[in-house]
Design an enzyme around this catalytic site. Sequence first.
Site, short mmCIF file in Angstrom:
data_model
loop_
_atom_site.label_atom_id
_atom_site.label_comp_id
_atom_site.label_asym_id
_atom_site.label_seq_id
_atom_site.Cartn_x
_atom_site.Cartn_y
_atom_site.Cartn_z
N ARG A 177 -22.31 -58.07 9.41
CA ARG A 177 -20.68 -58.71 9.10
C ARG A 177 -21.20 -59.69 7.93
NH1 ARG A 177 -20.89 -55.78 12.23
NH2 ARG A 177 -20.70 -55.61 14.32
N SER A 233 -14.56 -60.26 19.11
CA SER A 233 -16.13 -61.59 18.55
C SER A 233 -15.78 -62.58 17.83
CB SER A 233 -16.75 -60.63 18.43
OG SER A 233 -17.31 -59.55 20.07
N GLU A 303 -17.88 -65.23 13.33
CA GLU A 303 -17.62 -63.60 12.61
C GLU A 303 -15.78 -64.40 12.30
OE1 GLU A 303 -18.88 -60.40 15.01
OE2 GLU A 303 -17.48 -59.25 13.83
C1 LIG Z 1 -10.02 -55.92 19.91
C2 LIG Z 1 -10.86 -56.22 19.28
C3 LIG Z 1 -11.91 -55.30 18.90
C4 LIG Z 1 -12.73 -56.03 17.15
N1 LIG Z 1 -14.40 -55.21 17.98
C5 LIG Z 1 -14.60 -55.51 16.45
C6 LIG Z 1 -16.28 -54.37 16.59
O1 LIG Z 1 -16.49 -53.88 17.09
N2 LIG Z 1 -16.32 -54.46 15.06
C7 LIG Z 1 -16.59 -55.84 14.43
O2 LIG Z 1 -16.48 -55.93 13.14
N3 LIG Z 1 -15.15 -56.28 14.31
C8 LIG Z 1 -14.92 -55.81 15.41
N4 LIG Z 1 -12.77 -56.53 15.42
C9 LIG Z 1 -12.87 -57.51 14.38
C10 LIG Z 1 -11.83 -56.88 13.39
O3 LIG Z 1 -11.07 -56.12 14.47
C11 LIG Z 1 -12.70 -56.32 12.27
O4 LIG Z 1 -13.53 -58.04 11.58
C12 LIG Z 1 -11.61 -56.02 11.23
O5 LIG Z 1 -12.66 -55.19 10.53
C13 LIG Z 1 -10.72 -56.16 10.52
O6 LIG Z 1 -9.52 -56.11 9.51
P1 LIG Z 1 -8.64 -56.57 9.50
O7 LIG Z 1 -7.79 -55.58 8.57
O8 LIG Z 1 -7.73 -56.60 10.83
O9 LIG Z 1 -8.94 -58.09 8.60
P2 LIG Z 1 -7.97 -59.06 8.26
O10 LIG Z 1 -8.36 -59.81 9.65
O11 LIG Z 1 -6.85 -59.14 8.04
O12 LIG Z 1 -9.05 -59.78 7.22
C14 LIG Z 1 -10.24 -60.19 7.67
C15 LIG Z 1 -11.13 -60.74 6.22
O13 LIG Z 1 -10.74 -59.99 5.59
C16 LIG Z 1 -9.85 -60.38 4.33
N5 LIG Z 1 -9.38 -59.13 4.19
C17 LIG Z 1 -8.36 -57.76 4.16
N6 LIG Z 1 -8.27 -56.65 3.51
C18 LIG Z 1 -8.95 -56.93 2.42
C19 LIG Z 1 -8.85 -55.94 1.46
N7 LIG Z 1 -8.47 -55.25 1.53
N8 LIG Z 1 -9.69 -56.78 0.49
C20 LIG Z 1 -11.27 -57.15 0.35
N9 LIG Z 1 -10.62 -58.46 1.52
C21 LIG Z 1 -9.78 -57.70 2.46
C22 LIG Z 1 -9.72 -60.81 4.55
O14 LIG Z 1 -8.98 -62.18 3.36
C23 LIG Z 1 -9.99 -61.88 5.95
O15 LIG Z 1 -11.11 -62.45 4.76
C24 LIG Z 1 -12.08 -56.78 16.87
C25 LIG Z 1 -11.32 -57.53 16.67
C26 LIG Z 1 -10.72 -57.19 17.95
C27 LIG Z 1 -9.07 -57.56 17.87
#
Ligand SMILES: Cc1cc2nc3c(=O)[nH]c(=O)nc-3n(C[C@H](O)[C@H](O)[C@H](O)COP(=O)(O)OP(=O)(O)OC[C@H]3O[C@@H](n4cnc5c(N)ncnc54)[C@H](O)[C@@H]3O)c2cc1C
Length: 310
Positions: A177, A233, A303
Amino acid sequence: MNMAETENLVAAGLRGELREREPMARHVSWRAGGAAERAYVPADLGDIAAFLRTLPGTEPIHFVGLGSNLLVRDGGLRGTVVLTHRALRGIRIERDGGALHAEAGVASPKVARFAATHDLSGAEFLAGIPGTLGGALAMNAGCFGSETWEVIAEVSTVDRRGEIHRRTPGEYEIGYRHVRLKAEDGSRKAEEWFVAARLRLVPGDKKESLNKIKQLLNKRLATQPLDEPNAGSVFRNPEGDYAARLIEACGLKGHAIGGAQISAKHANFIVNPGGARAGDIEALIELAERRVKEKFGIALEREVRIVGDA
Ligand SMILES: Cc1cc2nc3c(=O)[nH]c(=O)nc-3n(C[C@H](O)[C@H](O)[C@H](O)COP(=O)(O)OP(=O)(O)OC[C@H]3O[C@@H](n4cnc5c(N)ncnc54)[C@H](O)[C@@H]3O)c2cc1C
């Protein structure tokens, strides 16, 4: 950014939509929290690049995908949020057949299904990660023993000047992560955001891959509180242990503060059954950290990303 600078943006012929005081609860999966000073919904990649060029050099910039790992404090977020999900939506299989190209606003589950239906294997795990590919790249998101950067051949990024860079995984420091561009002089923090990636996948079988995705999603449904707003998480798992086990052992499963609750189904999830403030969620996070530290001497690491002013 002042009013005149905002008007300059409008005059620059941008094709996207600039919104003032945008409630970020609309853009994060916790459905809670404060407003961003400004949010830009770009039209496409060219528009993002043009938009970034118009921003003053001091303007804080935050790229947000589906907000599934993000909390904006109730006092709001200074600067400009760029919402990628509606803009960077391109996805295709490359001509040699072994690689998939997707833009950063594409949802990770869509990448998983697109690869599977084109008989490519290796991206199935992305089906369970409800964010964008950009967010998965930023977080090195992973599950069931796989991580995003294991399948990345190349990424494209954009910087503040609107310039596009093509980069290889070797240019990044990548861990659990954790992802950071190695700064050229070893100290300067480069400001770049992901706009696309090329995934190197292996030939597979559509039916098998779709089956794998189905099994993976069923497993998640059985163990995670997916019917209430959450951000996955909250804490990383400490080496050789599980954050959920530690929090549960402190008697915090089901514990509520204000409108937020440590899930009764999975103690490493905090849910918002309705009406939670970002402050309630953060107070629960701090409580879990304090209790686990007192009882086990373990410092939980977050995380989820928390930004903005209290
Ligand atoms: C039900 C559920 C289950 C999940 N299961 C997992 C899992 O199994 N494994 C896991 O790793 N995560 C999990 N997550 C967490 C999350 O889905 C991941 O971290 C996901 O990759 C975040 O993507 P996002 O587009 O929503 O990012 P955001 O929440 O919008 O952003 C997260 C971070 O990434 C940065 N960011 C976003 N887009 C960009 C970009 N284009 N360039 C640079 N930085 C950027 C943001 O500034 C922020 O710091 C889960 C979440 C939920 C709600």
